[in-house]
Write an enzyme that holds these catalytic residues in place. Structure first.
Site, PDB file in Angstrom:
ATOM      1  N   GLY A  12     -12.099 -14.460   4.864  1.00 48.06           N
ATOM      2  CA  GLY A  12     -12.565 -13.463   4.433  1.00 48.06           C
ATOM      3  C   GLY A  12     -13.449 -13.498   2.728  1.00 48.06           C
ATOM      4  O   GLY A  12     -13.470 -12.633   1.916  1.00 48.06           O
ATOM      5  N   CYS A  66     -16.278 -18.646  10.654  1.00 50.35           N
ATOM      6  CA  CYS A  66     -15.660 -18.101  10.746  1.00 50.35           C
ATOM      7  C   CYS A  66     -14.574 -16.778  11.225  1.00 50.35           C
ATOM      8  O   CYS A  66     -14.594 -15.554  10.627  1.00 50.35           O
ATOM      9  CB  CYS A  66     -14.685 -18.264   9.902  1.00 50.35           C
ATOM     10  SG  CYS A  66     -12.558 -18.806  10.380  1.00 50.35           S
ATOM     11  N   TYR A 154      -1.691  -1.342   8.552  1.00 51.44           N
ATOM     12  CA  TYR A 154      -1.860  -1.827   8.052  1.00 51.44           C
ATOM     13  C   TYR A 154      -1.035  -2.377   7.325  1.00 51.44           C
ATOM     14  O   TYR A 154      -0.531  -3.230   6.783  1.00 51.44           O
ATOM     15  CB  TYR A 154      -3.068  -1.507   7.344  1.00 51.44           C
ATOM     16  CG  TYR A 154      -3.246  -2.410   6.068  1.00 51.44           C
ATOM     17  CD1 TYR A 154      -4.349  -2.997   6.040  1.00 51.44           C
ATOM     18  CD2 TYR A 154      -2.642  -1.516   4.464  1.00 51.44           C
ATOM     19  CE1 TYR A 154      -5.077  -3.427   5.259  1.00 51.44           C
ATOM     20  CE2 TYR A 154      -3.074  -2.609   3.705  1.00 51.44           C
ATOM     21  CZ  TYR A 154      -4.313  -3.612   4.175  1.00 51.44           C
ATOM     22  OH  TYR A 154      -4.684  -4.259   2.676  1.00 51.44           O
TER      23      TYR A 154
HETATM   24  N1  NAD Z   1      -8.754  -3.742  -2.245  1.00 50.26           N
HETATM   25  C1  NAD Z   1      -7.635  -3.566  -2.243  1.00 50.26           C
HETATM   26  O1  NAD Z   1      -6.679  -2.631  -2.645  1.00 50.26           O
HETATM   27  C2  NAD Z   1      -6.460  -4.043  -1.434  1.00 50.26           C
HETATM   28  C3  NAD Z   1      -5.146  -3.905  -1.747  1.00 50.26           C
HETATM   29  C4  NAD Z   1      -3.893  -5.157  -1.800  1.00 50.26           C
HETATM   30  C5  NAD Z   1      -4.431  -6.006  -0.864  1.00 50.26           C
HETATM   31  N2  NAD Z   1      -5.351  -6.780  -0.126  1.00 50.26           N
HETATM   32  C6  NAD Z   1      -5.619  -7.765   0.943  1.00 50.26           C
HETATM   33  O2  NAD Z   1      -7.059  -8.471   0.776  1.00 50.26           O
HETATM   34  C7  NAD Z   1      -7.287  -9.140   1.087  1.00 50.26           C
HETATM   35  C8  NAD Z   1      -9.278  -8.602   0.753  1.00 50.26           C
HETATM   36  O3  NAD Z   1      -9.379  -7.523   0.839  1.00 50.26           O
HETATM   37  P1  NAD Z   1     -10.860  -6.911   0.091  1.00 50.26           P
HETATM   38  O4  NAD Z   1      -9.963  -5.706  -0.295  1.00 50.26           O
HETATM   39  O5  NAD Z   1     -11.648  -8.038  -0.909  1.00 50.26           O
HETATM   40  O6  NAD Z   1     -11.768  -6.631   1.411  1.00 50.26           O
HETATM   41  P2  NAD Z   1     -13.343  -7.073   1.685  1.00 50.26           P
HETATM   42  O7  NAD Z   1     -13.024  -5.665   2.784  1.00 50.26           O
HETATM   43  O8  NAD Z   1     -14.113  -6.478   0.574  1.00 50.26           O
HETATM   44  O9  NAD Z   1     -12.607  -8.420   1.859  1.00 50.26           O
HETATM   45  C9  NAD Z   1     -12.228  -8.630   3.957  1.00 50.26           C
HETATM   46  C10 NAD Z   1     -13.415 -10.048   3.700  1.00 50.26           C
HETATM   47  O10 NAD Z   1     -12.509  -9.944   5.492  1.00 50.26           O
HETATM   48  C11 NAD Z   1     -13.480 -10.956   5.836  1.00 50.26           C
HETATM   49  N3  NAD Z   1     -13.404 -10.365   7.367  1.00 50.26           N
HETATM   50  C12 NAD Z   1     -12.312  -9.126   7.934  1.00 50.26           C
HETATM   51  N4  NAD Z   1     -12.488  -9.609   9.226  1.00 50.26           N
HETATM   52  C13 NAD Z   1     -13.075 -10.657   9.632  1.00 50.26           C
HETATM   53  C14 NAD Z   1     -12.438 -12.072  10.259  1.00 50.26           C
HETATM   54  N5  NAD Z   1     -11.775 -12.015  12.113  1.00 50.26           N
HETATM   55  N6  NAD Z   1     -12.171 -13.293   9.967  1.00 50.26           N
HETATM   56  C15 NAD Z   1     -13.119 -13.383   8.990  1.00 50.26           C
HETATM   57  N7  NAD Z   1     -13.349 -12.919   8.191  1.00 50.26           N
HETATM   58  C16 NAD Z   1     -12.930 -12.003   8.027  1.00 50.26           C
HETATM   59  C17 NAD Z   1     -14.459  -9.577   6.097  1.00 50.26           C
HETATM   60  O11 NAD Z   1     -16.449  -9.821   6.033  1.00 50.26           O
HETATM   61  C18 NAD Z   1     -14.762  -9.381   4.139  1.00 50.26           C
HETATM   62  O12 NAD Z   1     -16.168 -10.513   3.063  1.00 50.26           O
HETATM   63  C19 NAD Z   1      -7.532  -8.051   2.652  1.00 50.26           C
HETATM   64  O13 NAD Z   1      -6.584  -8.801   3.338  1.00 50.26           O
HETATM   65  C20 NAD Z   1      -6.819  -7.342   2.276  1.00 50.26           C
HETATM   66  O14 NAD Z   1      -5.704  -5.944   3.060  1.00 50.26           O
HETATM   67  C21 NAD Z   1      -6.741  -5.535  -0.296  1.00 50.26           C
END
Ligand code: NAD
Length: 209
Positions: A12, A66, A154
């Protein structure tokens, strides 16, 4: 851990505004030898790879398609990365979604993807599997340590990631293989995951961090 010369795989990481991309950038800043960007969105992933390669010319950055919700897709991606670099030292299970409607998919990507990635990391980095040991970082959330009644699934996936990570971190098989496992719990970060439709959750309230 000294990052210099190390090879990292990050799921991701194809979203340039996302947390996975920022992790890749930081590892390259600390002189990682190579980083593999794994993502389900190919156009975005290629752009992220090109952008990082432009910024860090001495390192090797690759993009590998992936889908972490698919066992075979994740297995193939790990194989490709190990074959390309000949080693693997850091695995970040970071891919995640926020979709309370399609909660089965949320479970499959967030939780099962992280578990799959952690076990594959053991097989690709563990000393008893021909590796040199390494580090696994699982992206949980503050939603993994506090209640979020309106993001029930979530939040449940993130609680489970915290619990799973604590358990394997203490597991003898991981210890004997010199694979250290940790989780990070970010609070709200302004990334595209936050662009979900608030109206889909009645009475949505932001977290009080
Ligand atoms: N942004 C926030 O506030 C926050 C806070 C706490 C935790 N998180 C966690 O951080 C992580 C990254 O999130 P983010 O905020 O960068 O969001 P984001 O949406 O920018 O990034 C998520 C990435 O995961 C990829 N993805 C989605 N489904 C997928 C799959 N099946 N296989 C491979 N890749 C896949 C997407 O294409 C994207 O690039 C996540 O696990 C999210 O739950 C985010």
């Amino acid at each position: 851990m000294d990052i210099e010369g190390k090879v990292a795989l990050i799921t991701g990481a194809g979203q340039v505004e996302g947390i996975g991309y920022a992790i890749a950038q930081e590892l390259l800043r600390k002189n990682a030898k190579g980083v593999a960007i794994l993502d389900i969105h190919d156009g975005m992933g290629q752009d992220a790879k090109n952008e990082l390669q432009k910024q860090f010319r001495k390192a090797v950055v690759i993009y590998v398609h992936c889908d972490v919700s698919s066992k075979s897709s994740l297995e193939e991606a790990f194989e490709k990365v190990k074959t390309h670099f000949g080693r693997l030292d850091i695995v970040c299970n970071n891919a995640g979604i926020l979709n309370e409607d399609n909660w089965e998919l949320t479970l499959n990507i967030n939780l099962m993807g992280t578990i799959r990635g952690t076990y594959l990391a053991l097989e690709h980095m563990g000393v008893n599997y021909g590796g040199s040991g390494g580090v696994v970082i699982n992206t949980a959330s503050t939603a993994g340590v506090m209640t979020t009644s309106l993001l029930s699934v979530y939040g449940a996936t993130k609680h489970a990631i915290v619990a799973f990570t604590r358990n394997v971190a203490d597991n003898n098989k991981f210890k004997k293989n010199k694979v250290r496992v940790s989780a990070i719990c970010p609070a709200k970060v302004d990334t595209p995951i936050q662009d979900f439709d608030r109206t889909m959750i009645p009475d949505f309230e932001e977290f009080k961090y």
